[in-house]
Scaffold this motif. Structure first.
Motif, PDB file in Angstrom:
ATOM      1  N   GLN A 151     -20.535  68.612 -32.762  1.00  0.00           N
ATOM      2  CA  GLN A 151     -21.131  69.661 -31.945  1.00  0.00           C
ATOM      3  C   GLN A 151     -21.909  69.303 -30.660  1.00  0.00           C
ATOM      4  O   GLN A 151     -21.815  70.157 -29.825  1.00  0.00           O
ATOM      5  CB  GLN A 151     -22.068  70.261 -33.146  1.00  0.00           C
ATOM      6  N   MET A 152     -22.919  68.394 -30.976  1.00  0.00           N
ATOM      7  CA  MET A 152     -23.815  68.178 -29.704  1.00  0.00           C
ATOM      8  C   MET A 152     -23.276  67.387 -28.900  1.00  0.00           C
ATOM      9  O   MET A 152     -23.869  67.086 -27.712  1.00  0.00           O
ATOM     10  CB  MET A 152     -24.993  67.317 -30.232  1.00  0.00           C
ATOM     11  N   LYS A 153     -22.005  66.842 -29.016  1.00  0.00           N
ATOM     12  CA  LYS A 153     -21.385  65.839 -28.407  1.00  0.00           C
ATOM     13  C   LYS A 153     -22.115  64.522 -28.093  1.00  0.00           C
ATOM     14  O   LYS A 153     -22.167  63.811 -26.859  1.00  0.00           O
ATOM     15  CB  LYS A 153     -20.840  66.465 -26.601  1.00  0.00           C
ATOM     16  N   ALA A 154     -22.986  64.186 -29.099  1.00  0.00           N
ATOM     17  CA  ALA A 154     -23.742  62.866 -28.978  1.00  0.00           C
ATOM     18  C   ALA A 154     -22.968  61.708 -29.126  1.00  0.00           C
ATOM     19  O   ALA A 154     -21.897  61.743 -29.757  1.00  0.00           O
ATOM     20  CB  ALA A 154     -24.671  63.156 -30.362  1.00  0.00           C
ATOM     21  N   VAL A 155     -23.453  60.418 -28.576  1.00  0.00           N
ATOM     22  CA  VAL A 155     -22.781  59.401 -28.689  1.00  0.00           C
ATOM     23  C   VAL A 155     -23.298  58.906 -30.039  1.00  0.00           C
ATOM     24  O   VAL A 155     -24.258  59.038 -30.354  1.00  0.00           O
ATOM     25  CB  VAL A 155     -23.436  58.456 -27.554  1.00  0.00           C
ATOM     26  N   ILE A 156     -22.231  58.424 -30.794  1.00  0.00           N
ATOM     27  CA  ILE A 156     -22.456  57.838 -32.051  1.00  0.00           C
ATOM     28  C   ILE A 156     -22.358  56.329 -32.307  1.00  0.00           C
ATOM     29  O   ILE A 156     -21.147  55.837 -32.201  1.00  0.00           O
ATOM     30  CB  ILE A 156     -21.472  58.163 -33.063  1.00  0.00           C
ATOM     31  N   TYR A 157     -23.191  55.636 -32.613  1.00  0.00           N
ATOM     32  CA  TYR A 157     -23.454  53.914 -32.374  1.00  0.00           C
ATOM     33  C   TYR A 157     -23.797  53.579 -34.056  1.00  0.00           C
ATOM     34  O   TYR A 157     -24.867  54.179 -34.433  1.00  0.00           O
ATOM     35  CB  TYR A 157     -24.347  53.291 -31.595  1.00  0.00           C
ATOM     36  N   ILE A 158     -22.882  52.831 -34.640  1.00  0.00           N
ATOM     37  CA  ILE A 158     -23.043  52.185 -35.870  1.00  0.00           C
ATOM     38  C   ILE A 158     -22.923  50.852 -35.866  1.00  0.00           C
ATOM     39  O   ILE A 158     -22.175  50.047 -35.626  1.00  0.00           O
ATOM     40  CB  ILE A 158     -22.025  52.723 -36.796  1.00  0.00           C
ATOM     41  N   HIS A 159     -24.151  50.421 -36.369  1.00  0.00           N
ATOM     42  CA  HIS A 159     -24.272  48.766 -36.523  1.00  0.00           C
ATOM     43  C   HIS A 159     -23.519  48.372 -37.449  1.00  0.00           C
ATOM     44  O   HIS A 159     -23.305  49.172 -38.662  1.00  0.00           O
ATOM     45  CB  HIS A 159     -25.935  48.467 -36.880  1.00  0.00           C
ATOM     46  N   THR A 160     -22.642  47.310 -37.436  1.00  0.00           N
ATOM     47  CA  THR A 160     -21.836  46.746 -38.555  1.00  0.00           C
ATOM     48  C   THR A 160     -22.236  45.178 -38.474  1.00  0.00           C
ATOM     49  O   THR A 160     -22.393  44.555 -37.427  1.00  0.00           O
ATOM     50  CB  THR A 160     -20.416  47.157 -38.261  1.00  0.00           C
ATOM     51  N   TRP A 161     -21.814  44.690 -39.646  1.00  0.00           N
ATOM     52  CA  TRP A 161     -21.844  43.424 -39.710  1.00  0.00           C
ATOM     53  C   TRP A 161     -21.157  42.821 -40.833  1.00  0.00           C
ATOM     54  O   TRP A 161     -20.889  43.680 -41.948  1.00  0.00           O
ATOM     55  CB  TRP A 161     -23.128  42.672 -39.984  1.00  0.00           C
ATOM     56  N   LEU A 162     -20.745  41.600 -40.961  1.00  0.00           N
ATOM     57  CA  LEU A 162     -19.805  41.174 -42.093  1.00  0.00           C
ATOM     58  C   LEU A 162     -20.461  39.917 -42.460  1.00  0.00           C
ATOM     59  O   LEU A 162     -20.149  38.713 -42.334  1.00  0.00           O
ATOM     60  CB  LEU A 162     -18.379  40.736 -41.650  1.00  0.00           C
ATOM     61  N   GLN A 163     -21.650  39.818 -42.934  1.00  0.00           N
ATOM     62  CA  GLN A 163     -22.665  38.709 -43.529  1.00  0.00           C
ATOM     63  C   GLN A 163     -21.999  37.991 -44.539  1.00  0.00           C
ATOM     64  O   GLN A 163     -21.649  38.667 -45.633  1.00  0.00           O
ATOM     65  CB  GLN A 163     -23.826  39.004 -43.742  1.00  0.00           C
TER      66      GLN A 163
END
Lengths: 296, 311
Positions: A151-163
């Motif tokens: 709704q806010m048109k916000a940028v969505i960043y998700i940390h991911t890792w495959l430790q």
């Protein structure tokens, strides 16, 4: 020792490298900036020497009003938050803020988004590599955050890792509680086909991470924070095209050289480099930047 | 000269000459004077070629690398003004027939790259008959150094035969490169369980061998732990910059302000290493420019320190 950030003793071009001017022309936007993480505004300002030296046009800080231990920033003094808001407002032409959210506390996260994004200077949200309750971004309770972000048109960043680790030993088996893998991003993105997501760090193990999110056109891949592997960007572009890569610097803990080199190692056209270094991110951020009147 | 050519401020000529007159920079000055005989004006851009202390040849066991072919790697390095590269063999990481790997490496370096590659053999002091492997490296294959992979070969730096190997290489005047890691342990193939190398015992081992030439490669700050000060103060160990991280990481390391190191490493103990072709060589190369280093620092880092170890 050169005292100006624009002063170089040797010519980078003589070493087959881009000059500062070349870097400036690439209009580099850094989606993964940790300059405020330890030491706040003074530490960030000290780091600006390297930002300018390496020709970075805009930093998007992921640590605004929160930390990995306290994503919602409940322990941050109000005065400190006020200073940060003012700083972001005053420097909106070069620094943007993403606020950490906590998928274990979705409603509080939404309140924070109202405060910092709807009624504040920030332009996006960030999922850290873990959270106190160990809830993954793909958990359905967290959908309310994504709906509000959309709704806010916000940028969505998700940390991911495959430790790699665990029993049996496998990629992702050693992830921290609540630390997403690219598969979690893929699950989430499949539920929200009209929302764009940035899958951070390419999952660390990029050969696997890229393949998890490849079929999801609404997932962009950021690839900072891991060692520079020759061939990484070539592989990612071949799988998802240059239109789905977003560059992060991960400074000051990582060297800009490490992160820039990943792109300069790849066999790309100038237009592809422009897209990866900033064009794609500008496209993602355009709606909220326009809404807030920020410079693109 | 003295780019940034298009936008940056040039260093004025007086300062440039003053820098060149520092004793540590004399070889550079000589090189520049040499080039000046053929060109109108010496420029720093004419100046410094690079010795890369950290290169591998052949195939990385877990992925086909972009520059796995020796000729392609040579061409790539040359494009970036790297004129010498000390090359180990990826085969030596997991193979156990070290002599065969060393022989292939020596032949590859002899036949390809037009003299770019300096072969660095591998010996496993935890394995059988390593003394003979070392002898062959030195005498049969004319190698100036050996590269060790303690994490992959399963011994610690407190192992008795490691100390013997240091003594034997010192006697022969050979360089010993100790690889602290090949790749981030978070991304290892699940079948591999590789412990970190504890460099602590190295300080003690080198106390009685001041003439030993030892280099730590891929020596990220975290891997050195709290041993940085002791390694600098009590040994002559050198470190490559391939895994040096942080904005302005090399300059910060020299100044003792690199957050991931527990101490400063002076310029005379740093060497250029790229970890190519596993890493893009651009990564280490750009670190030379990211930190605001002057010629008196760049010259030892880019080649003079390495040349002191293997002429």
């Amino acid at each position: 020792m050169p005292s100006s950030p624009r002063e170089f003793v040797l010519n980078p071009a003589a070493y087959g490298l881009p000059t500062r001017d070349d870097l400036v022309k690439l209009r580099i936007w850094d989606i993964h900036y940790h300059g405020f993480f330890k030491g706040g505004i003074p530490a960030h300002e000290e780091n600006l020497f390297y930002v300018e030296r390496m020709g970075i046009e805009r930093m998007l800080s992921l640590d605004i009003g929160g930390s990995p231990e306290d994503p919602l920033g409940t322990t941050i003094p109000a005065e400190q938050n006020r200073e940060m808001r003012e700083y972001l407002e005053q420097h909106a032409d070069s620094v943007s803020g993403l606020i950490p959210v906590d998928p274990g506390r979705p409603l509080e996260s939404c309140r924070k988004m109202e405060e910092w994004i709807a009624n504040g200077p920030c332009i996006g949200i960030k999922y850290y590599g873990g959270n106190p309750k160990g809830v993954l971004c793909s958990h359905p309770d967290n959908d309310v955050i994504i709906r509000l972000a959309a709704q806010m048109k916000a940028v969505i960043y998700i940390h991911t890792w495959l430790q790699v680790g665990g029993e049996p030993r496998r990629p992702g088996g050693k992830n921290a509680p609540g630390e997403a893998t690219p598969l979690d991003v893929a699950k989430l993105a499949a539920r929200f086909p009209d929302v764009n997501f940035i899958c951070g760090h390419s999952g660390g193990d990029w050969e696997l991470g890229v393949r998890y999110v490849r079929p999801l056109e609404n997932v962009y891949i950021e690839f900072s924070g891991s060692d520079p592997h020759s061939g990484q960007v070539d592989f990612t572009v071949a799988e998802v095209s240059a239109a789905r890569l977003v560059w992060g610097g991960h400074g000051p803990s990582r060297s800009y050289s490490t992160e820039l080199a990943k792109v300069f190692d790849a066999d790309l056209t100038h237009d592809q480099r422009l897209a990866i270094f900033g064009g794609n991110l500008r496209r993602l951020a355009e709606p909220i930047f326009r809404k807030k009147g920020y410079k693109l | 000269m003295l780019a940034n050519l298009n936008e940056g401020q040039a260093i004025d000529r007086r300062r440039f000459v003053q820098t060149l007159m520092l004793p540590a920079a004399l070889p550079v000055a000589a090189a520049l004077v040499g080039s000046a005989a053929q060109t109108a004006e010496p420029t720093a851009a004419d100046g410094l070629d690079i010795i890369d202390c950290n290169v591998h040849l052949f195939d990385w066991p877990f992925r086909k690398l972009k520059y796995a072919q020796t000729d392609a790697l040579a061409e790539k390095l040359r494009r970036h003004r790297i004129t010498k590269a000390w090359a180990g063999s990826f085969e030596a990481v997991l193979h156990t027939q070290f002599d065969a790997a060393n022989r292939r490496l020596a032949e590859e370096c002899r036949s390809k790259g037009d003299g770019m590659f300096v072969p660095i053999g591998t010996v496993n002091p935890g394995g059988p008959d390593w003394e003979e492997d070392l002898r062959r490296c030195h005498e049969a294959y004319r190698m100036s150094g050996v590269r060790l992979y303690p994490a992959y070969h399963g011994y610690g730096l407190d192992y008795a035969d490691f100390a013997k190997l240091l003594a034997e290489t010192a006697k022969r005047g050979m360089l010993v490169q100790i690889v602290l890691r090949m790749e981030d342990e978070r991304c290892h193939h699940p079948a591999l369980v590789i412990e970190a190398v504890d460099v602590g015992p190295l300080v003690e081992a080198l106390k009685t061998l001041p003439q030993a030439k030892v280099q730590l490669i891929n020596s990220a700050g975290r891997l050195l732990g709290k041993n940085v000060a002791a390694l600098v103060r009590e040994t002559q160990v050198t470190f490559d910059i391939a895994a040096t991280e942080g904005n302005g990481g090399v300059g910060q390391l020299i100044a003792g302000t690199n957050y991931s190191y527990t101490g400063a490493i002076p310029i005379e103990r740093l060497v250029f290493g790229s970890h190519a072709p596993f890493f893009p060589c651009e990564s280490a190369l750009m670190k030379l420019f990211e930190s605001p280093l002057d010629l008196a620092e760049l010259e030892p880092l880019m080649y003079a320190n390495a040349k002191r170890l293997i002429a």
